[in-house]
Design an enzyme around this catalytic site. Structure first.
Site, PDB file in Angstrom:
ATOM      1  N   VAL A 299      27.264 -14.429  -5.923  1.00 41.07           N
ATOM      2  CA  VAL A 299      26.406 -14.497  -4.747  1.00 41.07           C
ATOM      3  C   VAL A 299      26.353 -13.123  -4.071  1.00 41.07           C
ATOM      4  O   VAL A 299      25.309 -12.677  -3.608  1.00 41.07           O
ATOM      5  CB  VAL A 299      26.930 -15.557  -3.758  1.00 41.07           C
ATOM      6  CG1 VAL A 299      26.123 -15.531  -2.481  1.00 41.07           C
ATOM      7  CG2 VAL A 299      26.888 -16.918  -4.404  1.00 41.07           C
TER       8      VAL A 299
ATOM      9  N   ILE B 192      23.942 -10.749  -5.800  1.00 45.93           N
ATOM     10  CA  ILE B 192      22.509 -11.037  -5.823  1.00 45.93           C
ATOM     11  C   ILE B 192      21.917 -10.554  -4.512  1.00 45.93           C
ATOM     12  O   ILE B 192      22.321 -10.995  -3.446  1.00 45.93           O
ATOM     13  CB  ILE B 192      22.258 -12.551  -5.966  1.00 45.93           C
ATOM     14  CG1 ILE B 192      22.845 -13.029  -7.292  1.00 45.93           C
ATOM     15  CG2 ILE B 192      20.776 -12.848  -5.897  1.00 45.93           C
ATOM     16  CD1 ILE B 192      22.918 -14.515  -7.391  1.00 45.93           C
TER      17      ILE B 192
ATOM     18  N   GLU C 289      19.920 -10.979  -1.857  1.00 44.69           N
ATOM     19  CA  GLU C 289      19.061 -11.992  -1.255  1.00 44.69           C
ATOM     20  C   GLU C 289      17.841 -11.315  -0.646  1.00 44.69           C
ATOM     21  O   GLU C 289      17.941 -10.249  -0.075  1.00 44.69           O
ATOM     22  CB  GLU C 289      19.768 -12.739  -0.109  1.00 44.69           C
ATOM     23  CG  GLU C 289      20.941 -13.575  -0.476  1.00 44.69           C
ATOM     24  CD  GLU C 289      22.211 -12.764  -0.534  1.00 44.69           C
ATOM     25  OE1 GLU C 289      22.122 -11.530  -0.479  1.00 44.69           O
ATOM     26  OE2 GLU C 289      23.283 -13.368  -0.653  1.00 44.69           O
TER      27      GLU C 289
ATOM     28  N   ASP D  98     -18.171  10.767  -0.668  1.00 42.16           N
ATOM     29  CA  ASP D  98     -19.527  11.288  -0.562  1.00 42.16           C
ATOM     30  C   ASP D  98     -19.541  12.292   0.585  1.00 42.16           C
ATOM     31  O   ASP D  98     -18.503  12.538   1.193  1.00 42.16           O
ATOM     32  CB  ASP D  98     -20.534  10.152  -0.357  1.00 42.16           C
ATOM     33  CG  ASP D  98     -20.171   9.267   0.818  1.00 42.16           C
ATOM     34  OD1 ASP D  98     -19.098   9.475   1.402  1.00 42.16           O
ATOM     35  OD2 ASP D  98     -20.956   8.380   1.155  1.00 42.16           O
TER      36      ASP D  98
ATOM     37  N   ASP E   4     -20.490   3.754   0.274  1.00 41.34           N
ATOM     38  CA  ASP E   4     -21.041   2.758   1.195  1.00 41.34           C
ATOM     39  C   ASP E   4     -22.335   2.115   0.726  1.00 41.34           C
ATOM     40  O   ASP E   4     -22.739   1.089   1.233  1.00 41.34           O
ATOM     41  CB  ASP E   4     -21.211   3.349   2.604  1.00 41.34           C
ATOM     42  CG  ASP E   4     -21.812   4.729   2.567  1.00 41.34           C
ATOM     43  OD1 ASP E   4     -22.554   4.991   1.601  1.00 41.34           O
ATOM     44  OD2 ASP E   4     -21.537   5.520   3.471  1.00 41.34           O
TER      45      ASP E   4
ATOM     46  N   ASN F 246      26.407  -4.287  -2.186  1.00 38.14           N
ATOM     47  CA  ASN F 246      26.817  -5.350  -3.099  1.00 38.14           C
ATOM     48  C   ASN F 246      27.715  -4.816  -4.215  1.00 38.14           C
ATOM     49  O   ASN F 246      28.693  -5.447  -4.606  1.00 38.14           O
ATOM     50  CB  ASN F 246      25.584  -6.026  -3.723  1.00 38.14           C
ATOM     51  CG  ASN F 246      24.816  -6.827  -2.695  1.00 38.14           C
ATOM     52  OD1 ASN F 246      25.223  -6.889  -1.532  1.00 38.14           O
ATOM     53  ND2 ASN F 246      23.731  -7.441  -3.097  1.00 38.14           N
TER      54      ASN F 246
ATOM     55  N   GLU G  55      31.205  -4.463  -3.034  1.00 34.52           N
ATOM     56  CA  GLU G  55      31.915  -5.745  -2.959  1.00 34.52           C
ATOM     57  C   GLU G  55      32.423  -6.162  -4.338  1.00 34.52           C
ATOM     58  O   GLU G  55      33.585  -6.545  -4.510  1.00 34.52           O
ATOM     59  CB  GLU G  55      30.982  -6.833  -2.409  1.00 34.52           C
ATOM     60  CG  GLU G  55      30.654  -6.633  -0.935  1.00 34.52           C
ATOM     61  CD  GLU G  55      29.462  -7.464  -0.477  1.00 34.52           C
ATOM     62  OE1 GLU G  55      29.096  -8.443  -1.173  1.00 34.52           O
ATOM     63  OE2 GLU G  55      28.887  -7.144   0.574  1.00 34.52           O
TER      64      GLU G  55
ATOM     65  N   ASP H 245      25.122  -6.913   5.708  1.00 31.86           N
ATOM     66  CA  ASP H 245      24.168  -6.343   4.758  1.00 31.86           C
ATOM     67  C   ASP H 245      22.745  -6.484   5.255  1.00 31.86           C
ATOM     68  O   ASP H 245      21.973  -5.547   5.266  1.00 31.86           O
ATOM     69  CB  ASP H 245      24.236  -7.080   3.411  1.00 31.86           C
ATOM     70  CG  ASP H 245      25.457  -6.685   2.637  1.00 31.86           C
ATOM     71  OD1 ASP H 245      26.322  -6.031   3.239  1.00 31.86           O
ATOM     72  OD2 ASP H 245      25.537  -7.044   1.456  1.00 31.86           O
TER      73      ASP H 245
HETATM   74  P1  ATP Z   1     -24.054  11.652  -0.162  1.00 34.88           P
HETATM   75  O1  ATP Z   1     -24.098  10.990  -1.511  1.00 34.88           O
HETATM   76  O2  ATP Z   1     -23.009  12.644  -0.031  1.00 34.88           O
HETATM   77  O3  ATP Z   1     -24.105  10.715   0.976  1.00 34.88           O
HETATM   78  P2  ATP Z   1     -26.709  12.279   0.274  1.00 34.88           P
HETATM   79  O4  ATP Z   1     -26.735  11.241   1.307  1.00 34.88           O
HETATM   80  O5  ATP Z   1     -27.294  13.582   0.623  1.00 34.88           O
HETATM   81  O6  ATP Z   1     -25.309  12.586  -0.181  1.00 34.88           O
HETATM   82  P3  ATP Z   1     -28.649  10.865  -1.071  1.00 34.88           P
HETATM   83  O7  ATP Z   1     -28.822  10.061   0.139  1.00 34.88           O
HETATM   84  O8  ATP Z   1     -28.624  10.215  -2.401  1.00 34.88           O
HETATM   85  O9  ATP Z   1     -27.375  11.730  -1.024  1.00 34.88           O
HETATM   86  O10 ATP Z   1     -29.787  11.950  -1.035  1.00 34.88           O
HETATM   87  C1  ATP Z   1     -30.027  12.794  -2.111  1.00 34.88           C
HETATM   88  C2  ATP Z   1     -31.295  13.571  -1.898  1.00 34.88           C
HETATM   89  O11 ATP Z   1     -32.373  12.668  -1.766  1.00 34.88           O
HETATM   90  C3  ATP Z   1     -31.305  14.404  -0.625  1.00 34.88           C
HETATM   91  O12 ATP Z   1     -30.797  15.671  -0.860  1.00 34.88           O
HETATM   92  C4  ATP Z   1     -32.763  14.435  -0.276  1.00 34.88           C
HETATM   93  O13 ATP Z   1     -33.387  15.479  -0.960  1.00 34.88           O
HETATM   94  C5  ATP Z   1     -33.304  13.126  -0.803  1.00 34.88           C
HETATM   95  N1  ATP Z   1     -33.415  12.122   0.267  1.00 34.88           N
HETATM   96  C6  ATP Z   1     -32.456  11.661   1.062  1.00 34.88           C
HETATM   97  N2  ATP Z   1     -32.917  10.741   1.912  1.00 34.88           N
HETATM   98  C7  ATP Z   1     -34.218  10.612   1.660  1.00 34.88           C
HETATM   99  C8  ATP Z   1     -35.252   9.804   2.200  1.00 34.88           C
HETATM  100  N3  ATP Z   1     -35.075   8.963   3.178  1.00 34.88           N
HETATM  101  N4  ATP Z   1     -36.497   9.949   1.680  1.00 34.88           N
HETATM  102  C9  ATP Z   1     -36.705  10.796   0.675  1.00 34.88           C
HETATM  103  N5  ATP Z   1     -35.779  11.562   0.128  1.00 34.88           N
HETATM  104  C10 ATP Z   1     -34.540  11.501   0.609  1.00 34.88           C
END
Ligand code: ATP
Length: 881
Positions: free
Chosen positions: A280, A283, A285, A327, A622, A688, A691, A720
């Site tokens: 015991v 082990i 616990e 990103d 995201d 332990n 002991e 312990d």
């Molecule tokens: P991350 O991936 O770091 O968030 P980011 O947001 O710049 O980077 P995206 O949003 O994919 O990446 O954008 C890439 C490219 O697309 C930009 O550099 C821009 O040229 C174009 N872009 C971004 N937003 C728009 C939009 N609303 N309309 C048209 N083109 C866009």
């Protein structure tokens, strides 16, 4: 209703569901329906009940061994011992029960904190509600990245596409539209329906909910195949293994002691009891449960700092993470954009020229300037119906800019109503709309410069549209704007007499110009990047943005040094990570810190690549497109505010305040917890071990027994366990973020730690045997007093043993143990309990205690502290960690 919703017209379906498709249900009606239909959630297996947790405490090897000891005691009519062991069993079970209960409950309540949200039309207003509160008849609004909250029939849509793999297994996205379908249409082909649990990948829509909760298609499937029971987390598994190994080892040792004692002519019953007590004693616990408790405590602590951990084991993996992929926009930068620079065919306007934006009003008469504003406002989703919630900050910046100059957004949009749209897509990096002006059609388009310029063969100038000859020059201009750290968008358009189809949107366009947006890095990122560097964690930026923008931002935040040899930013188009690479290419990727113009699929490839190279990868994302990479990463991290529901669903960690710096808290916590568990285990095992060896040495060398069975049990429950638990609550070693990450296959107890455990244990044993020999031979005391002196020496030496736990490189007086108030509390409590035991007759009897003299206590004190002194000398000479 749900089964045939696809075959009923929209007006019939809304009539049947008694809902106004424009205004949605009234609040009262929604409330009534919620109480009638119940919450919109899938019935999951009920959480472990308290009874099960209680019963499970009995299914423990420690309890088996104690049970045998108790039965033996009763069989030999040793009533006092029998009851004492029973009390020990009950105390062990209850401590385990309450601790596990608390851990399980806090994990559950954390889970409830991450609720999926949805946009719902109620009483004429758009509401952001918990998906659980959606009822049949609700009108829901869908946008890219949304997790569809219930089964629903489409009413209106704009280029809606959905990924339905969760339901149908089909991995391609499905285009949707509201057209009524024949009744016999199969589920996978019901393109006018959207289903709970699937994800919007493109477009926008409105739909009326036809079924919620278990009435949905996924509800019916998942009630058949309920989520399998979660197995133990890896740390628990390892501790169980260790526990089992120790039990085996001790049982063998106990057998040897019993047999040799018996052969020496000692009382068989006493030897058997000693053998069992030894088992015991050895082990540890609560060893496995301590991992759950420590991990759960870590989760709760982090939730207070706005970091939600969805899975217990994630806390552990956080401590092992050695690469963090992130990103750029919004994570490393503020995501608060403003127009900073405009480049038209004959002029460059920098923010210094328009500190007061209204000064640009004179340009309203300039055709080229007006055209870029027209594209910016019309090829833009901000401000249009219901979409404000998913605001794209680049589009907000454009609207803001146009309004400040004095353009009337609503008037412009009414003048050129939108007919069709190619929504922005991270892969194509463009967005386009088709608008109508009386009998003329115009395509407006904006996006990444290298893509837009490819589609253009003319350019607008004040003298009219001219051929676009200097594409290279425009690309160079784009690079130079980007190298200031600005995000760059290019704008184009074309007028046509006939309505073009979507494939013609990107042909023969007229180039208008560029706009550069300022999105400054977050102020706290620089420090965070430095902390990670010190902690041996590599941060990698993976962005869809322009390489020059990425490089500049990376420099500003200290990710790339000015003279960094690996300053090269890898362009997404130039790497093929998923293919077989030669070692030169592999090294290029392994050394890179910034990847630009990456498409979402490449994020997944990169995670795979790093994992193949033995890295533990944390991925921050995201968007809906990030979901596969988040899932594949060892730790998927989603942003709570900015993140799409799809990303949050698959992530292991959610940063509720969207702060990159919170990942640092999480990693620190992950490391601390593992460190605490290690401290706990090392402490328990060394106590332990002391002991077992003390008893083994005494019985084999025919000395008076320094420890009686009940004394051992008492020790394990008092001296312990309290200090061990206190070690489990530590705040972590100073400089924990200055060490490299642990490798996943590193055992809990490394070779060095085993050596330390043995040295700590042997020092204690030496003190106990020393006092026994001294009291027996020099002082010539009775066996009972000798035993008592050995027992108290052991208690003291074990309590002092907590101070051996910190690393030899830290100061003895100021370290994570001496500054841990729990440790001092535990020592105080243990001493108090010993004092009570000494004075309470019943306990005195159970523990076979007798009154000792002051001199005897002084000797106990000296021997007790000698164990600590001895260990510290060995430690400082480098003998232990
Ligand atoms: P991350 O991936 O770091 O968030 P980011 O947001 O710049 O980077 P995206 O949003 O994919 O990446 O954008 C890439 C490219 O697309 C930009 O550099 C821009 O040229 C174009 N872009 C971004 N937003 C728009 C939009 N609303 N309309 C048209 N083109 C866009």
């Amino acid at each position: 209703m749900n089964k045939d919703s696809h075959a009923i017209s929209i007006s019939d379906i809304t009539t049947r569901l008694h809902v106004d498709p424009q205004k949605g249900l009234t609040y009262d009606e929604a409330k009534k329906r919620l109480s009638y239909y119940g919450e919109n959630k899938l019935k999951h297996k009920r959480a472990k009940s308290s009874w099960i947790i209680l019963l499970e405490q009995f299914l423990d090897p420690v309890i088996y061994v104690l049970g045998i000891a108790m039965i033996l005691a009763f069989v030999f009519t040793e009533w006092l011992e029998g009851f004492a062991v029973l009390v020990v069993i009950l105390i062990t079970v209850l401590i385990g029960f309450f601790m596990e209960l608390q851990a399980v409950r806090s994990i559950e309540s954390l889970r409830k904190m991450v609720q999926t949200m949805a946009n719902v039309m109620r009483g004429g207003n758009i509401q952001h509600l918990k998906s659980n509160h959606i009822v049949p008849g609700d009108i829901i609004l869908l946008a890219p990245g949304d997790l569809i909250p219930a089964d629903a029939r489409l009413i209106w849509h704009q280029s809606l596409a959905v990924k339905e793999a969760a339901l149908t297994g089909e991995s391609n996205q499905v285009d949707k539209n509201p057209k009524t379908l024949p009744i016999q249409t199969s589920l996978a082909e019901q393109t006018n329906m959207v289903f709970k649990g699937t994800v919007v990948v493109r477009g926008n829509a409105r739909a009326v909910v036809t079924a919620t909760g278990n009435q949905t298609h996924i509800g019916q499937i998942s009630s058949l195949t309920q989520e399998a029971d979660k197995s133990r987390n890896p740390l628990e598994k390892r501790l169980h293994q260790l526990s089992r190994w120790l039990i085996g080892f001790t049982l063998i040792l106990a057998l040897i002691i019993v047999v040799s004692g018996y052969l020496q002519g000692k009382d068989l019953f006493l030897m058997m009891k000693t053998g069992i007590a030894l088992a015991v004693a050895a082990i540890p616990e609560g060893l496995p449960i301590v991992a759950t408790i420590a991990l759960a405590k870590g989760m709760v602590k982090l939730s207070k700092q706005k970091v939600i951990i969805k899975k217990l084991e994630a806390v552990q993996t956080l401590g092992e993470t050695n690469i963090i992929c992130t990103d750029k926009t919004g994570t490393l930068t503020e995501n608060k954009m403003s127009v900073h620079e405009l480049v038209l065919h004959d002029r460059i306007l920098k923010s210094a020229d328009f500190i007061d934006i209204t000064s640009l009003r004179d340009l309203k008469s300039n055709d080229v300037f007006t055209k870029i504003i027209e594209v910016a406002v019309l090829c833009n989703n901000m401000g249009s119906q219901g979409k404000e919630m998913n605001g794209d900050s680049i589009e907000i910046a454009l609207i803001d800019f146009a309004e400040k100059i004095g353009y009337d957004i609503v008037k412009l949009r009414n003048q050129y109503p939108e007919l069709e749209e190619i929504p922005f897509d991270a892969e194509q990096k463009i967005m386009a709309t088709l608008n109508q002006n009386k009998d003329q059609y115009t395509v407006y388009i904006k996006g990444a410069i290298e893509n837009i310029i490819e589609f253009c063969d003319t350019i607008i100038t004040e003298e009219g549209v001219r051929p676009l000859k200097d594409k290279e020059k425009w690309l160079a201009t784009g690079n130079s704007v980007a190298s200031e750290g600005l995000r760059v968008l290019a704008f184009a358009y074309k007028d046509t007499e006939n309505r073009p189809n979507i494939s013609e949107f990107t042909k023969k366009l007229v180039f208008v110009g560029l706009i550069g947006f300022l999105d400054p890095p977050r102020s706290d990122i620089k420090q965070a990047i430095k902390t990670y560097k010190d902690a041996g964690i590599k941060v990698v930026m993976i962005t869809g943005d322009h390489p020059d923008t990425a490089r500049k931002i990376a420099e500003e935040i200290g990710l790339l040094n000015k003279d960094d040899v690996n300053k090269k930013v890898i362009h997404g188009r130039t790497v093929h990570i998923s293919e077989k690479l030669d070692s030169k290419e592999e090294n290029k990727i392994l050394n890179a810190k910034v990847f630009a113009r990456m498409i979402p699929k490449q994020k997944l490839d990169l995670v795979n690549f790093y994992q193949k190279h033995n890295s533990v990868v944390g991925m921050i994302g995201d968007g809906v497109n990030d979901a596969p990479a988040l899932k594949k990463a060892d730790i998927g991290i989603a942003m709570g505010i900015r993140g799409t529901e799809a990303a949050k669903e698959v992530a292991d960690v959610i940063l509720m305040d969207d702060q990159f710096t919170s990942t640092e808290l999480a990693i620190r916590q992950g490391r601390t917890i593992f460190g605490n568990i290690r401290h706990f285990v090392v402490y328990l095992l060394s106590c332990n071990f002391a002991e077992i060896i003390a008893v083994a040495v005494a019985s084999l060398s025919n000395l008076p027994l320094p420890l009686l069975p009940l004394q051992i049990l008492f020790l394990n429950l008092v001296t312990d366990i309290f200090p061990a638990l206190a070690l489990g609550m530590g705040r972590g070693q100073d400089g924990i973020m200055k060490q490299p990450p642990r490798t996943p296959d590193e055992p809990i107890i490394t070779k060095k730690l085993w050596i330390s455990i043995i040295i700590y244990g042997l020092s204690i044993t030496l003190a106990v045997i020393g006092v026994t020999v001294y009291a027996h031979f020099v002082m010539d005391l009775s066996a009972k007093v000798v035993n008592n002196m050995a027992f108290f020496t052991l208690v003291l030496a074990q309590l002092f043993n907590v101070f051996n736990i910190p690393h030899r490189h830290v100061s003895f007086f100021k370290n994570e143990v001496t500054t841990n108030l729990w440790v001092w509390g535990a020592i105080g409590l243990s001493l108090l309990i010993m004092l009570i035991a000494y004075y309470i007759p019943l306990l005195e009897l159970v523990l076979s205690l007798t009154t000792l003299s002051k001199e005897q206590f002084t000797i106990i004190g000296l021997f007790g502290i000698s164990a600590l002194v001895l260990t510290q000398i060995i430690k400082r000479l480098g003998g232990t960690i």
